[in-house]
Scaffold this motif. Structure first.
Motif, short mmCIF file in Angstrom:
data_model
loop_
_atom_site.label_atom_id
_atom_site.label_comp_id
_atom_site.label_asym_id
_atom_site.label_seq_id
_atom_site.Cartn_x
_atom_site.Cartn_y
_atom_site.Cartn_z
N TYR A 65 46.51 20.50 -47.91
CA TYR A 65 46.95 19.28 -48.60
C TYR A 65 48.47 19.24 -48.72
N PHE A 66 49.08 20.39 -48.86
CA PHE A 66 50.54 20.48 -48.94
C PHE A 66 51.16 19.89 -47.69
N ASP A 67 50.60 20.21 -46.53
CA ASP A 67 51.10 19.67 -45.26
C ASP A 67 50.77 18.20 -45.09
N ARG A 68 49.53 17.84 -45.44
CA ARG A 68 49.08 16.47 -45.18
C ARG A 68 49.83 15.45 -46.02
N LEU A 69 49.99 15.70 -47.31
CA LEU A 69 50.65 14.76 -48.20
C LEU A 69 52.14 14.67 -47.94
N LEU A 70 52.70 15.71 -47.33
CA LEU A 70 54.14 15.74 -47.08
C LEU A 70 54.56 14.68 -46.06
N GLU A 71 53.61 14.26 -45.22
CA GLU A 71 53.92 13.27 -44.17
C GLU A 71 54.41 11.95 -44.76
N ASP A 72 53.96 11.62 -45.96
CA ASP A 72 54.31 10.33 -46.57
C ASP A 72 55.50 10.42 -47.51
N LYS A 219 32.27 18.68 -48.32
CA LYS A 219 32.09 17.25 -48.01
C LYS A 219 33.40 16.51 -47.70
N HIS A 220 34.43 17.21 -47.25
CA HIS A 220 35.65 16.50 -46.88
C HIS A 220 35.55 16.03 -45.43
N LYS A 221 36.57 15.36 -44.94
CA LYS A 221 36.56 14.81 -43.58
C LYS A 221 37.62 15.51 -42.72
N SER A 222 37.23 15.86 -41.52
CA SER A 222 38.16 16.43 -40.54
C SER A 222 37.87 15.80 -39.18
N SER A 223 38.85 15.88 -38.29
CA SER A 223 38.71 15.24 -36.98
C SER A 223 39.15 16.18 -35.87
N LEU A 224 38.71 15.83 -34.66
CA LEU A 224 39.08 16.60 -33.48
C LEU A 224 39.63 15.65 -32.42
N ASP A 280 40.75 12.12 -41.88
CA ASP A 280 39.68 11.21 -41.47
C ASP A 280 40.08 10.52 -40.16
N LEU A 281 39.18 9.66 -39.63
CA LEU A 281 39.42 9.03 -38.34
C LEU A 281 40.63 8.10 -38.35
N ASP A 282 40.86 7.40 -39.47
CA ASP A 282 42.02 6.50 -39.54
C ASP A 282 43.33 7.28 -39.40
N ASN A 283 43.41 8.40 -40.13
CA ASN A 283 44.63 9.21 -40.04
C ASN A 283 44.72 9.91 -38.69
N ALA A 284 43.57 10.23 -38.08
CA ALA A 284 43.58 10.83 -36.74
C ALA A 284 44.12 9.82 -35.73
N LYS A 285 43.76 8.53 -35.91
CA LYS A 285 44.29 7.49 -35.03
C LYS A 285 45.80 7.40 -35.16
N ARG A 286 46.29 7.48 -36.40
CA ARG A 286 47.74 7.45 -36.62
C ARG A 286 48.41 8.61 -35.91
N ILE A 315 39.07 10.99 -29.63
CA ILE A 315 38.99 11.36 -31.05
C ILE A 315 37.55 11.31 -31.52
N THR A 316 37.16 12.29 -32.29
CA THR A 316 35.83 12.27 -32.91
C THR A 316 35.92 12.90 -34.28
#
Length: 351
Positions: A65-72, A219-224, A280-286, A315-316
């Protein structure tokens, strides 16, 4: 975080036992409700986000989360935090990779020694032939008996040396074969792809399997994402060495655009993957759009020809109801969809 340390009092051995005291250092605690710096404020936000998403604040989840939230966050805060992270960076995987590289380099050195020894053995055999030829030449002259005698002695010495060298060369080959077996065993357990400087397929599949288990639990979301040099581009280049160089460029760009928590690996055959944890898929698209733009702005020069790099991205989502193989195949299907759709460089593929 601030704190003051007081000088420890020297103990007086002549004092009675109850009087032998020393002042303990005092450290001002971190007040989570009143953070005193931008970094502390951000850390509190990360913790709050974890709790809001019903995830346990374990070191691994906090890091993700430290890495993910830092993007914004602002460029200034990102720069400040990245400079701190560089100072404290210590990664067990990086140490393992360095060990693998050193081991393989050592094996290559042993292989080189074996090659040099083999050449030496060949040269000794050649010397024997030269001596035999000179002996034949001298035997035609009646005044060359003494020279023939010297050559005969020399020939015997060279023959003995040659025999010793042959034995040593055989032993060295045995050592090489044993080392090759050891290195092969290690390679079956490695996590790094030397050719492209990223993780390998074995490591990727292990991490996907771990992520499936975590998703099942929390139950979190991850993408490949699966990434490949565009098929049309490869057909137009028709130069194997150039394709390898372009593929290596893609690997470097993947590392450049990825977060510390992302797993960048070489799946095989020039196909790369990026495991995006807690994405999630939306952020994976970004992420796919950012990567596509970064690649398209990177030109490759082949002789006098300038080539604009292009990739196809599949992406999946990672779903705990499916196996690792099914998830990987789904992402690979996305590459094919992206290749067929000329309007975009990426496509989402769901089972």
């Amino acid at each position: 975080m601030s704190g003051t340390l007081r000088k420890r009092a020297r103990r007086n051995l002549d004092e009675p036992e109850e009087a032998k005291t020393e002042e303990m250092p005092t450290v001002e605690p971190f007040d989570i409700d009143n953070p005193s710096s931008d970094v502390e404020i951000y850390a509190k936000e990360v913790l709050a986000s974890l709790i809001a998403d019903n995830l346990p604040p374990t070191p691994n989840n906090f890091s993700l989360y430290f890495d993910r939230l830092l993007e914004d966050k602002s460029e200034n805060l990102r720069r400040q935090i990245h400079s701190m992270l560089e100072l404290e960076e210590s990664n067990d995987d990086e140490n393992t990779i360095a060990l693998e590289q050193n081991l393989k380099q050592g094996f290559l050195s042993i292989k080189s020694i074996l090659g040099v020894t083999a050449n030496l053995y060949k040269n000794m055999a050649l010397m024997n032939k030269i001596l035999e030829k000179r002996k034949d030449e001298l035997s035609a002259s009646p005044d060359a008996k003494e020279a023939l005698s010297v050559i005969g002695v020399l020939e015997g010495d060279v023959s003995k040396l040659n025999s010793i060298l042959k034995t040593q060369s055989s032993k060295m080959k045995d050592i090489y074969d044993e080392t090759a077996t050891i290195v092969k065993t290690v390679e079956n357990e490695t996590i790094f792809d030397n050719k492209f400087g990223v993780y390998n397929k074995r490591y990727l599949l292990t991490k996907i399997e771990q992520e499936i288990s975590l998703i099942s639990e929390f139950k979190h979301k991850s993408s490949l994402m699966m990434i490949e040099l565009d098929g049309t581009l490869k057909k137009s280049v028709k130069n194997e060495k150039a394709i390898v160089l372009m593929t290596r460029t893609i690997a470097r760009l993947l590392l450049k655009t990825s977060r510390r928590s992302d797993i960048v690996s070489h799946y095989g055959g020039g196909v790369f993957s990026m495991l995006l944890k807690h994405t999630d898929l939306d952020n994976a698209k970004r992420a796919a759009i950012r990567l596509s733009e970064l690649v398209s702005n990177s030109n490759f020069f082949l002789a006098d020809r300038e080539i604009q790099l292009k990739i196809s991205i599949g992406i999946t989502n990672i779903d705990s109801n499916y196996s690792v193989e099914e998830i990987v195949v789904s992402a690979l299907d996305g590459i094919q969809k992206a290749y067929e759709d000329k309007k975009t460089d990426y496509a989402v593929s769901l089972r």
